[in-house]
Design a protein around this motif. Structure first.
Motif, PDB file in Angstrom:
ATOM      1  N   PRO A 143       0.786  -0.890  -0.310  1.00  0.00           N
ATOM      2  CA  PRO A 143      -0.258  -0.292   0.250  1.00  0.00           C
ATOM      3  C   PRO A 143       0.333   1.152   0.041  1.00  0.00           C
ATOM      4  O   PRO A 143      -0.093   2.163  -0.734  1.00  0.00           O
ATOM      5  CB  PRO A 143      -1.218   0.416   1.282  1.00  0.00           C
ATOM      6  CG  PRO A 143       0.458  -0.881   2.300  1.00  0.00           C
ATOM      7  CD  PRO A 143       0.382  -1.760   0.574  1.00  0.00           C
ATOM      8  N   LEU A 144       1.714   1.188   0.118  1.00  0.00           N
ATOM      9  CA  LEU A 144       2.882   2.454   0.248  1.00  0.00           C
ATOM     10  C   LEU A 144       3.049   3.508  -0.849  1.00  0.00           C
ATOM     11  O   LEU A 144       2.816   4.224  -0.517  1.00  0.00           O
ATOM     12  CB  LEU A 144       3.887   2.114   1.413  1.00  0.00           C
ATOM     13  CG  LEU A 144       4.987   3.584   1.668  1.00  0.00           C
ATOM     14  CD1 LEU A 144       3.969   5.164   2.799  1.00  0.00           C
ATOM     15  CD2 LEU A 144       5.995   3.252   1.488  1.00  0.00           C
ATOM     16  N   PRO A 145       3.359   2.700  -1.455  1.00  0.00           N
ATOM     17  CA  PRO A 145       3.205   3.589  -2.974  1.00  0.00           C
ATOM     18  C   PRO A 145       2.204   4.184  -3.641  1.00  0.00           C
ATOM     19  O   PRO A 145       2.386   5.008  -3.959  1.00  0.00           O
ATOM     20  CB  PRO A 145       3.784   2.301  -3.864  1.00  0.00           C
ATOM     21  CG  PRO A 145       4.531   1.577  -2.803  1.00  0.00           C
ATOM     22  CD  PRO A 145       4.006   1.109  -1.518  1.00  0.00           C
ATOM     23  N   MET A 146       1.746   3.402  -3.410  1.00  0.00           N
ATOM     24  CA  MET A 146      -0.024   4.030  -3.536  1.00  0.00           C
ATOM     25  C   MET A 146      -0.611   5.333  -2.686  1.00  0.00           C
ATOM     26  O   MET A 146      -0.891   6.657  -3.727  1.00  0.00           O
ATOM     27  CB  MET A 146      -1.153   3.119  -3.521  1.00  0.00           C
ATOM     28  CG  MET A 146      -2.658   3.904  -4.539  1.00  0.00           C
ATOM     29  SD  MET A 146      -2.654   4.212  -5.818  1.00  0.00           S
ATOM     30  CE  MET A 146      -3.286   2.665  -7.149  1.00  0.00           C
ATOM     31  N   THR A 237       6.390   0.531  -8.281  1.00  0.00           N
ATOM     32  CA  THR A 237       7.154  -0.346  -8.178  1.00  0.00           C
ATOM     33  C   THR A 237       8.213  -0.124  -7.520  1.00  0.00           C
ATOM     34  O   THR A 237       8.265  -1.153  -7.359  1.00  0.00           O
ATOM     35  CB  THR A 237       8.079   0.826  -9.466  1.00  0.00           C
ATOM     36  OG1 THR A 237       7.542   0.881 -11.227  1.00  0.00           O
ATOM     37  CG2 THR A 237       9.640   0.279  -9.766  1.00  0.00           C
ATOM     38  N   PRO A 238       8.136   1.029  -6.176  1.00  0.00           N
ATOM     39  CA  PRO A 238       8.527   0.893  -4.461  1.00  0.00           C
ATOM     40  C   PRO A 238       8.371  -0.722  -4.018  1.00  0.00           C
ATOM     41  O   PRO A 238       8.835  -0.984  -3.483  1.00  0.00           O
ATOM     42  CB  PRO A 238       8.502   1.996  -4.604  1.00  0.00           C
ATOM     43  CG  PRO A 238       8.522   3.128  -4.920  1.00  0.00           C
ATOM     44  CD  PRO A 238       7.663   2.461  -6.513  1.00  0.00           C
ATOM     45  N   LEU A 351      12.052  10.355  -6.685  1.00  0.00           N
ATOM     46  CA  LEU A 351      10.545   9.885  -5.126  1.00  0.00           C
ATOM     47  C   LEU A 351      10.986   8.657  -5.087  1.00  0.00           C
ATOM     48  O   LEU A 351      10.550   8.222  -3.973  1.00  0.00           O
ATOM     49  CB  LEU A 351       9.436  10.380  -6.064  1.00  0.00           C
ATOM     50  CG  LEU A 351       8.285  10.070  -5.301  1.00  0.00           C
ATOM     51  CD1 LEU A 351       8.287  11.848  -3.823  1.00  0.00           C
ATOM     52  CD2 LEU A 351       7.045  10.307  -5.512  1.00  0.00           C
ATOM     53  N   ALA A 352      10.924   7.465  -6.309  1.00  0.00           N
ATOM     54  CA  ALA A 352      11.456   6.148  -5.008  1.00  0.00           C
ATOM     55  C   ALA A 352      12.608   5.591  -4.283  1.00  0.00           C
ATOM     56  O   ALA A 352      12.413   4.683  -3.263  1.00  0.00           O
ATOM     57  CB  ALA A 352      10.992   5.435  -6.462  1.00  0.00           C
ATOM     58  N   ARG A 353      13.561   6.310  -4.545  1.00  0.00           N
ATOM     59  CA  ARG A 353      15.105   6.465  -3.913  1.00  0.00           C
ATOM     60  C   ARG A 353      14.280   7.059  -2.682  1.00  0.00           C
ATOM     61  O   ARG A 353      14.270   6.465  -1.393  1.00  0.00           O
ATOM     62  CB  ARG A 353      15.850   6.980  -4.202  1.00  0.00           C
ATOM     63  CG  ARG A 353      16.418   6.777  -5.634  1.00  0.00           C
ATOM     64  CD  ARG A 353      17.652   7.646  -5.860  1.00  0.00           C
ATOM     65  NE  ARG A 353      18.225   6.454  -6.754  1.00  0.00           N
ATOM     66  CZ  ARG A 353      19.013   7.174  -8.407  1.00  0.00           C
ATOM     67  NH1 ARG A 353      18.032   8.135  -9.055  1.00  0.00           N
ATOM     68  NH2 ARG A 353      19.582   6.171  -8.739  1.00  0.00           N
ATOM     69  N   VAL A 354      13.888   8.432  -2.063  1.00  0.00           N
ATOM     70  CA  VAL A 354      13.174   8.840  -0.551  1.00  0.00           C
ATOM     71  C   VAL A 354      12.666   8.002   0.110  1.00  0.00           C
ATOM     72  O   VAL A 354      12.258   7.112   0.832  1.00  0.00           O
ATOM     73  CB  VAL A 354      12.795  10.384  -1.001  1.00  0.00           C
ATOM     74  CG1 VAL A 354      11.668  10.806   0.278  1.00  0.00           C
ATOM     75  CG2 VAL A 354      14.137  10.845  -1.726  1.00  0.00           C
ATOM     76  N   GLN A 355      11.393   7.172  -1.120  1.00  0.00           N
ATOM     77  CA  GLN A 355      10.292   6.857  -0.736  1.00  0.00           C
ATOM     78  C   GLN A 355      11.355   5.498   0.242  1.00  0.00           C
ATOM     79  O   GLN A 355      10.839   4.707   1.371  1.00  0.00           O
ATOM     80  CB  GLN A 355       9.070   6.222  -1.232  1.00  0.00           C
ATOM     81  CG  GLN A 355       7.795   5.521  -0.738  1.00  0.00           C
ATOM     82  CD  GLN A 355       7.708   4.785  -2.388  1.00  0.00           C
ATOM     83  OE1 GLN A 355       6.037   4.437  -1.890  1.00  0.00           O
ATOM     84  NE2 GLN A 355       7.545   5.899  -3.266  1.00  0.00           N
ATOM     85  N   ILE A 356      12.133   4.538  -0.779  1.00  0.00           N
ATOM     86  CA  ILE A 356      12.509   3.175  -0.232  1.00  0.00           C
ATOM     87  C   ILE A 356      12.916   3.320   1.276  1.00  0.00           C
ATOM     88  O   ILE A 356      12.834   2.712   2.112  1.00  0.00           O
ATOM     89  CB  ILE A 356      12.703   2.579  -1.168  1.00  0.00           C
ATOM     90  CG1 ILE A 356      11.692   2.003  -2.450  1.00  0.00           C
ATOM     91  CG2 ILE A 356      13.979   1.101  -0.893  1.00  0.00           C
ATOM     92  CD1 ILE A 356      13.024   1.760  -3.470  1.00  0.00           C
ATOM     93  N   GLU A 357      13.974   4.480   0.592  1.00  0.00           N
ATOM     94  CA  GLU A 357      14.782   4.586   2.220  1.00  0.00           C
ATOM     95  C   GLU A 357      13.863   5.534   2.833  1.00  0.00           C
ATOM     96  O   GLU A 357      14.466   4.594   4.623  1.00  0.00           O
ATOM     97  CB  GLU A 357      15.190   6.258   1.823  1.00  0.00           C
ATOM     98  CG  GLU A 357      15.999   6.121   3.250  1.00  0.00           C
ATOM     99  CD  GLU A 357      17.438   8.247   2.688  1.00  0.00           C
ATOM    100  OE1 GLU A 357      17.803   8.512   3.043  1.00  0.00           O
ATOM    101  OE2 GLU A 357      17.381   7.987   1.287  1.00  0.00           O
TER     102      GLU A 357
END
Length: 397
Positions: A143-146, A237-238, A351-357
């Motif tokens: 659910p996080l990426p959405m 993707t994340p 944005l994906a990098r920050v989100q994953i971090e």
């Protein structure tokens, strides 16, 4: 000329361990023949340098043949042609409109809005757990990426439960739920645009609606809705990166211990984990616009070519000890290809990098004793994506 190796993507051994199959082909030569379900036979570029060169070569282009056409209702069909299958100035024009929202600076500024989304999901994760055990995919990574893309685009909070369901269907890959989710995303994207028309806001949707209102030739209504639904789709993707990364850390206790001691390693760790266990195994196929050669091998006009991204990311010609997970590996020398390369480099990479971090950092801080349940990591045989279907962990404080 050496014999070109052949890889059958539907072969059980390849599905079970695609990295091993790709490595064998890569060490035999820079090109392989890929026998694929759905697309037939295509060329595959196996090595890092040749992959980067192909992905920046304008003689290889994405087009309508790159995609297996989705069966959507008639009223959705005008939204099928996304920016991803455009080339040249048409692609550049649309990319310029949205790229300011996805710069590294904007992603860093967006971090404070990601943090509470992560914290809320971790709270829910505790509530979902049974005897301290929970599946990280439906409870966190899924659910996080959405949630993040809805926050970025400006989807109202009241609608986000439905969008979470769409995200779960997209992350699960092809199947009836995915097929049903795509037209629903298109419908709701169109409704979101209509709902925002004439209104105000500071999110991406408000920016795009404003551009359309000022100059519909610059951004048409069809292009606007297509951009919104495609950004939502691509923004999932994340999910697989977070899940793969969590599993990798739990299976490499030395690396996990180093990260727990020094979370300053996180930015580099995200890059290394994306290189080492990124979900995208192959690039979308490009088609040769003319007769051309790759590493001395002739490619005929119109023939499809894909980049073996996962194999290139473990090419010993580019990375020292490439099969070793090393969170202290110097970042950017060379850069991994987890987000592609060239004009179609993933728009949302920053944005994906920050989100994953944020996600991995918060998960490890919240549960210092986090552990993988025996037999809790399950993968689906998927020739295009390295992804888990289950990741059950014990939430040990």
């Amino acid at each position: 000329m050496a014999e070109i190796p052949e890889i059958r993507l539907a072969d059980p051994a390849t599905l079970a361990d695609p990295l091993a199959a790709y490595a064998q082909a890569r060490e035999r030569g820079p090109l392989a023949r890929l026998v694929t379900p759905g697309f037939g036979t295509m060329w595959a570029v196996t090595r890092y340098a040749e992959v980067k060169a192909m992905l920046t070569d304008p003689r290889f282009a994405l087009n309508a043949s790159t995609y297996q056409r989705l069966d959507v209702p008639e009223h959705c069909r005008r939204y099928l042609r996304t920016m991803q299958e455009m080339e040249g100035e048409e692609h550049a024009r649309l990319r310029r409109l949205v790229s300011p929202a996805f710069t590294a600076r904007r992603a860093a500024e967006f971090r404070p809005r990601i943090v509470p989304l992560v914290d809320n999901l971790l709270d829910e994760l505790v509530e979902r757990a049974e005897d301290g055990v929970v599946d990280l995919l439906p409870g966190f990574a899924g659910p996080l990426p959405m949630d993040v893309i809805c926050e970025l685009v400006g989807i109202p909070a009241a609608d986000r439960g439905r969008w979470r369901e769409y995200g779960a269907a997209v992350a699960a890959g092809h199947g009836p739920a995915f097929v049903a989710a795509v037209p629903a995303i298109m419908r709701d994207a169109a409704n979101a645009v209509v709902g925002r028309t004439g209104g105000s806001g500071v999110d991406l949707l408000a920016e795009l609606v404003g551009i359309h209102a000022e100059d519909s030739d610059r951004l048409s209504e069809t292009e606007l809705v297509t951009l919104v639904w495609h950004l939502v789709l691509a923004g999932q993707t994340p999910t697989n990166v977070i899940a793969n990364a969590a599993e990798a850390l739990l299976r490499h206790p030395d690396q996990l211990a180093a990260l727990r001691v020094d979370q300053g390693l996180l930015p580099g760790a995200v890059e290394e984990l994306t290189r080492w266990c990124g979900p995208q195994l192959l690039s979308l196929p490009r088609y040769a616009r003319e007769d051309v050669e790759i590493a001395g091998v002739p490619i005929g006009k119109g023939e499809p070519v894909t980049a073996m991204l996962a194999g290139a990311n473990r090419d010993p010609r580019a990375f020292a000890e490439p099969d070793r997970l090393d969170l202290r590996r110097p970042a950017g020398r060379p850069g991994h290809l987890g987000y592609g390369h060239g004009p179609h480099f993933c728009l949302g990479a920053a944005l994906a990098r920050v989100q994953i971090e944020v996600a991995l950092g918060a998960l490890l801080r919240r549960f210092p004793g986090l552990a993988l349940v025996e037999g809790g990591a399950r993968r689906v045989p998927d020739p295009g994506t390295w992804r888990l279907t289950e990741l059950r962990v014990a939430l040990r404080p």
